[in-house]
Every structure is written in C-alpha cells, then in structure tokens.
Design an enzyme around this catalytic site. Structure first.
Site, PDB file in Angstrom:
ATOM      1  N   LYS A   1       0.870  -1.185   0.000  1.00 43.30           N
ATOM      2  CA  LYS A   1       0.000   0.000   0.000  1.00 43.30           C
ATOM      3  C   LYS A   1       0.899   1.225   0.000  1.00 43.30           C
ATOM      4  O   LYS A   1       2.001   1.195   0.546  1.00 43.30           O
ATOM      5  CB  LYS A   1      -0.853   0.031   1.280  1.00 43.30           C
ATOM      6  CG  LYS A   1      -1.860  -1.086   1.397  1.00 43.30           C
ATOM      7  CD  LYS A   1      -3.276  -0.523   1.480  1.00 43.30           C
ATOM      8  CE  LYS A   1      -4.321  -1.614   1.547  1.00 43.30           C
ATOM      9  NZ  LYS A   1      -4.653  -1.997   2.909  1.00 43.30           N
TER      10      LYS A   1
ATOM     11  N   HIS B   1       1.750   6.924   2.586  1.00 39.35           N
ATOM     12  CA  HIS B   1       1.212   8.269   2.358  1.00 39.35           C
ATOM     13  C   HIS B   1       1.440   9.172   3.559  1.00 39.35           C
ATOM     14  O   HIS B   1       2.023   8.770   4.570  1.00 39.35           O
ATOM     15  CB  HIS B   1      -0.255   8.195   1.959  1.00 39.35           C
ATOM     16  CG  HIS B   1      -1.118   7.549   2.990  1.00 39.35           C
ATOM     17  ND1 HIS B   1      -1.520   8.200   4.113  1.00 39.35           N
ATOM     18  CD2 HIS B   1      -1.630   6.303   3.052  1.00 39.35           C
ATOM     19  CE1 HIS B   1      -2.252   7.390   4.835  1.00 39.35           C
ATOM     20  NE2 HIS B   1      -2.330   6.227   4.222  1.00 39.35           N
TER      21      HIS B   1
ATOM     22  N   HIS C   1       1.030   8.335   7.239  1.00 38.80           N
ATOM     23  CA  HIS C   1       2.032   7.559   7.968  1.00 38.80           C
ATOM     24  C   HIS C   1       3.141   8.432   8.531  1.00 38.80           C
ATOM     25  O   HIS C   1       3.922   7.996   9.364  1.00 38.80           O
ATOM     26  CB  HIS C   1       2.687   6.522   7.045  1.00 38.80           C
ATOM     27  CG  HIS C   1       1.783   5.416   6.658  1.00 38.80           C
ATOM     28  ND1 HIS C   1       1.521   5.100   5.361  1.00 38.80           N
ATOM     29  CD2 HIS C   1       1.060   4.559   7.412  1.00 38.80           C
ATOM     30  CE1 HIS C   1       0.682   4.082   5.321  1.00 38.80           C
ATOM     31  NE2 HIS C   1       0.380   3.734   6.551  1.00 38.80           N
TER      32      HIS C   1
HETATM   33  N1  ARG Z   1      -0.185  -1.331  10.158  1.00 43.24           N
HETATM   34  C1  ARG Z   1      -1.065  -0.560  10.977  1.00 43.24           C
HETATM   35  C2  ARG Z   1      -1.710   0.546  10.155  1.00 43.24           C
HETATM   36  O1  ARG Z   1      -1.136   1.071   9.244  1.00 43.24           O
HETATM   37  C3  ARG Z   1      -0.366   0.074  12.145  1.00 43.24           C
HETATM   38  C4  ARG Z   1       0.278  -0.890  13.095  1.00 43.24           C
HETATM   39  C5  ARG Z   1       0.556  -0.271  14.439  1.00 43.24           C
HETATM   40  N2  ARG Z   1       1.201  -1.173  15.360  1.00 43.24           N
HETATM   41  C6  ARG Z   1       0.624  -2.201  15.979  1.00 43.24           C
HETATM   42  N3  ARG Z   1       1.358  -2.961  16.760  1.00 43.24           N
HETATM   43  N4  ARG Z   1      -0.652  -2.453  15.857  1.00 43.24           N
HETATM   44  O2  ARG Z   1      -2.798   0.927  10.428  1.00 43.24           O
END
Ligand code: ARG
Length: 565
Positions: A125, A128, A131
């Site tokens: 993905k 963007h 993030h």
């Molecule tokens: N990948 C997730 C997102 O972009 C964020 C992960 C954050 N860390 C975790 N341990 N849940 O929404």
C-alpha cells in the site's frame, strides 16, 4: 540545574520534606517578577492541614540563607527564589558548554528498556502522508527516551500479513505482469488491488479464491509465499527510500508475519485460561465487563486477526526485551483496538499490561480536503518530501543564491520543515497541511529554529571562536535578555522529561522556538562582538551554549542543523 536543586534543598530542610518531592513541585515562573524558581504550596494543604499561604509563610520563616539567591520571598501561596544573575549565568553556560552534545542527558532510564512500535505501514500500500505522523512521533520518542538513559528498541510492525494478500495474489494472477510490478512497484500493486475490489463487487467467487490463496500462504505453499515475499521486498525498498530521506531508523522490521508461528501457542493459552468463547463460529474474548465490544481472536474460518497478532507480539516483546514500557504510536482511530487487546493481556493475568501504552495522534488533512485512500486522493510521502526540498531550493535561490552546499542544505531545511511542522502540533490535534506555514522562516517553524542555529554558528565563526575563553566574567551577562536566554537553555532536561512523561515531542519543538526567540532578542539587543574583550567572550560563550541546545534539540526531533543557510 544546580540552582533548582539548591532551592529544593532549602525547602526540603525547612518543610521537612523529601528533596525529590520538592524538586518535582518547583516551577519556573513565566513572569520574571515572580523570580527564577517558585515553590507553590497548594498541594501541601492536605498534608499540613493549613491554608497554602500560611504554609508558604511558615516555610519561608524557617529557610536558611544561601549565596545562590539574591532574594527569597513569600507571596501568597508561593515562595519565590531570585537567583544571582551572574552566578546563574556561569552555572548554566558552563554546564552546557562542558557537556556539549551530552547536555540534557540524564540517567533516570538506566537499566530500563522502552519498546517503541512506530511507522508500521502496510506493505503493498502506498506510504502516504498519514504515515508521516507515526514515523516522526515514534522516532522522536525514541530519541527522547534515549537521551534520558533508557535503552530503546524501535520496531516497525509492518502490516505484512492478512487476507488482503490473498486478494493481491489473486489480482496479480488475473491482471498483473512481472514487468509492470517491477517497473512501477507499489503503485502497480495498488492498481490491481483496487481493481480486485471493483471486480469482486460483481463476482463474489473472487473473494473465495482470494481466501484460498491466503490459506495457502498460511500453509507455507511455495508459490503463494514467493509472491508474497516479492510484494514484500518491493514495498520495503520503497519504504526505505522514504526512511532514508527522513533519517529514520528502526532496530527491527518485525511485522505481523513474524508472529505466524507464534500465534497457536497464544490461542492455546487463551483457551487454557478460559478466556476464549465461541460467537457465531468465531472465537472471541468477551469484554462486556470492561464495557467494550469483544476482541476477535479467530475468524470463522480459523484465520487470525490484527488483534491476535498484537497480543502475540506483546507477549514476545515482553519475553525478549523485558520492557519497562511498550509504546504504540498510531492514529487515534485505533483507540478501541488497543484498549481491547490491552484488556485481554490484563485478563490473561499479566500485570505488565499496565506498561502497554497507546500513543494516539490526530488526522492529517490537506488544505483542499481529507487524505483518503479510497478516492485515490493520496499524497505520497516521497512526492511530498521531494516537493518540500524543491520549494526550499526556490527560497534559497532567492534569499541566498551563493550559499555553498545548497543542495544538501535544501534537503535539511525542506525535510526538517515537514518534520518540525508535524511535531510542533500537539499529537492529538488534527493537522492541516500548509506549505506556507511550514516553510515560513519567521514563524514558529523548523526553518526559523534552524536559521537561528545558523546565525549562532556564523557569529562564532566570525569571532574565530573554537573554544571558550578562560576566566569568563559572567557578570557582564546580567541584562534581562541574557538572563532570559540562560533561564531558557537551563530548562532543556526538564523539557525532555516532560516530553517523555507525556509522550509528547511537541514539548521539545515548542521549547526550541522559545530558545530561538529568547536568543534572537538577546542578539538584537546586544552587540555580540563587542570591543570589550570581557563582554565579547562572555557573550560568545552564551552563543555557543545556545548553538549546542538548538542542535541537540533538533537532533531529538530528527532534524539536521546546518551551519549556514
Ligand atoms: N499497520 C497498521 C496501520 O497502518 C499500524 C500498526 C501499528 N502497530 C501495531 N502494533 N498495531 O494501520
């Protein structure tokens, strides 16, 4: 700072209190008339069973004298300390200049470990602007805790596992080509992924095939895994380009897939602890007593979920790093997710569930609307950073066309501006992206702070200053502007502690603006390179200290401090 400690010592003795408790209560008044340090007595009313102003008067009457203060007075519920300006300047400036880059450090975190989970984008993905916040806040928290002596473990918990990769594989099989993916990377993967969703609306069998691919992935099927790994590698390559530009690092890239072989044991543990219940074919942990919806652990088809992986990751991290705190930096819309699975850990009987900390942040939007993935209106991080550098190059070409090393400085300033703007706002606040605001050299911005640092460097260079003169006469720094700078730079360690306690890097960003503003006032009011050697040397020592504090502060935020701009 020694003076604060000195004041605390006097109070502790007079009030028969612990010195650490007193230290924690001492304030630095914003208003100079209230002295350089103040001790408010409101919190003591309960303990001493007396009105705060009477307590203040009482303590004041018992205080011993001290050479560090020219005056100590009791005003209402406060005891105000006025430092001797010249010995104060000496103490502050020498402690900064002797410590150099180590100034602001402390040992409070010695022997303790903090795990920080930040950035954590989803592979395949686009990376963007949304993030950006997790990346820069997490990275700043890392630096903040490290400065306080903690051992930090930075983890990029990539979203690299889940049913979406089954969809991506099916999409690739139907519409993808090796060449296009190799050439266009994530944007091509996004294209076929979006197409999958469009087509699946019309033909549900696509979803079945996608699920079948994910099952294959889970079973370790060679083709499925090698495609997944390929998508993974392509994504990481793109993410790393962004991290490189931002100057952000991680200790581990252990994403969700890392926990594949560790989840069974956790599911078993939940079962053994009688926490797992069936609900419409899925397995959940009921959280009704905590007034939350249930935490989903296994899908009806037996597949694991985001929460299952987070629970497993937390257990793994506790075992591996024995953390004092484990911090998760994500958007505020994940509040419920974290509250739910933190509760599951608590129900499993782990008292360290209290050491799991969700650090949420608000939304980023563009001046002309929201950042939405669905409508295809995403601003890619990489494009945004390139744009920042381009705009900065334009500004430099206009203001200082002969600047040496122009390209490098444009990168440092342009990217610094983006990071600073993000961190200057309190975490929870939503941010509207504005180039004009963040690139304003006179505003409360990264470029303004960097420019102040460059100004300090340039005076020192002009003076041929390489190290401070011996026997500096600090009494010449008794003017209000100089005293104000000293007072501000003395606060560095307190500010780092506050930023850590509140998980709030904006404390440092705002502090740096204070330092820059107080310095610019001093610079405006005084001729640094004065004819009188004594005056000049003392002022240069102060300039040197300011340079150090700004440079270290910017480094905490992950921003470079060019010497010329
Ligand atoms: N990948 C997730 C997102 O972009 C964020 C992960 C954050 N860390 C975790 N341990 N849940 O929404």
């Amino acid at each position: 700072m020694d003076f604060k400690y000195e004041a605390a010592k006097l109070i502790a003795k007079a009030a028969d209190m612990e010195i650490d408790e007193v230290l924690g209560m001492i304030e630095v008044p914003a208003n100079k008339e209230m002295g350089d340090y103040a001790f408010p007595c409101f919190k003591l009313a309960k303990k001493f069973r007396k009105a705060p102003n009477l307590i203040a008067a009482d303590i004041c009457g018992k205080l011993e004298g001290s050479d560090s203060f020219t005056k100590i007075e009791c005003v209402a519920a406060y005891i105000n300390f006025f430092t001797d300006k010249s010995s104060y300047a000496k103490t502050v400036i020498e402690s900064v200049n002797n410590a150099g880059a180590k100034y602001g450090e402390s040992s409070e975190g010695e022997g303790k470990t903090i795990v920080i989970d930040y950035s954590s984008p989803n592979i395949a993905k686009p990376f963007h602007v949304g993030h950006l916040r997790s990346t820069v806040i997490g990275s700043a928290l890392y630096n903040i805790f490290e400065k306080l002596g903690y051992k930090c473990v930075g983890i990029n918990h990539l979203g690299d596992w889940g049913t979406q990769f089954g969809k991506l594989i099916e999409a690739y099989k139907l519409w993808g080509s090796k060449e296009a993916v190799e050439e266009k990377g994530i944007s091509e993967l996004t294209r076929i992924y979006v197409k999958f969703h469009e087509e699946a609306e019309k033909d549900d069998s696509l979803n079945d095939r996608a699920r079948a691919w994910f099952v294959k992935m889970q079973d370790g099927d060679e083709e499925a895994i090698s495609l997944w790994k390929w998508f993974y590698d392509i994504s990481i390559k793109e993410f790393e380009r962004v991290y490189e530009k931002l100057g952000v690092k991680f200790d581990y890239y252990t994403g969700e897939s890392f926990y594949n072989d560790k989840m069974d044991a956790v599911v078993e543990e939940l079962k053994a602890k009688n926490l797992l219940v069936e609900s419409n074919g899925a397995m959940i942990v009921d959280l009704e007593d905590a007034k939350m919806p249930p935490c989903l652990i296994l899908r009806t088809d037996g597949g694991t979920l985001y929460a299952t992986r987070d629970i497993t990751a937390a257990l793994y991290r506790k075992k591996t790093y024995d953390f004092d705190k484990c911090i998760y930096v994500t958007a505020i819309d994940q509040n419920l997710h974290f509250a739910q699975w933190f509760k599951v850990i608590e129900k499993m009987g782990y008292d360290w569930s209290k050491d799991l900390v969700h650090v949420p942040f608000g939304l980023v939007s563009l001046e002309d609307g929201k950042l939405s993935t669905r409508k295809g209106k995403v601003v890619l991080m990489e494009d945004l950073l390139n744009e920042a550098v381009k705009k900065t190059t334009g500004i430099i070409d206009e203001k200082n066309p002969d600047l040496p090393n122009k390209e490098e400085v444009a990168k440092q300033v342009g990217i610094g501006a983006v990071i600073f703007d993000d961190l200057y706002n309190g975490r929870i606040k939503d941010i509207v992206f504005s180039w004009d605001r963040m690139l304003n050299f006179d505003g409360e911005t990264g470029p303004y702070v960097q420019y102040t640092h460059a100004r300090a460097c340039s005076v020192l260079k002009k003076a041929g200053y390489d190290k401070k003169a011996e026997n500096i006469d600090y009494s010449v720094l008794a003017d209000d502007a100089a005293a104000d700078v000293c007072k501000t730079i003395a606060l560095f360690n307190d500010k780092i502690k506050e930023a850590a306690n509140r998980y709030e890097p904006s404390v440092i960003a705002r502090y740096l603006v204070d330092v820059a503003q107080s310095f610019n006032k001093f610079y405006h009011d005084n001729i640094i390179l004065a004819d009188d050697e004594n005056v000049k040397n003392a002022r240069l020592a102060l300039v040197d200290a300011v340079r150090t504090v700004i440079k270290s502060g910017l480094a905490i935020l992950g921003i470079d401090a060019p010497e010329q701009m």
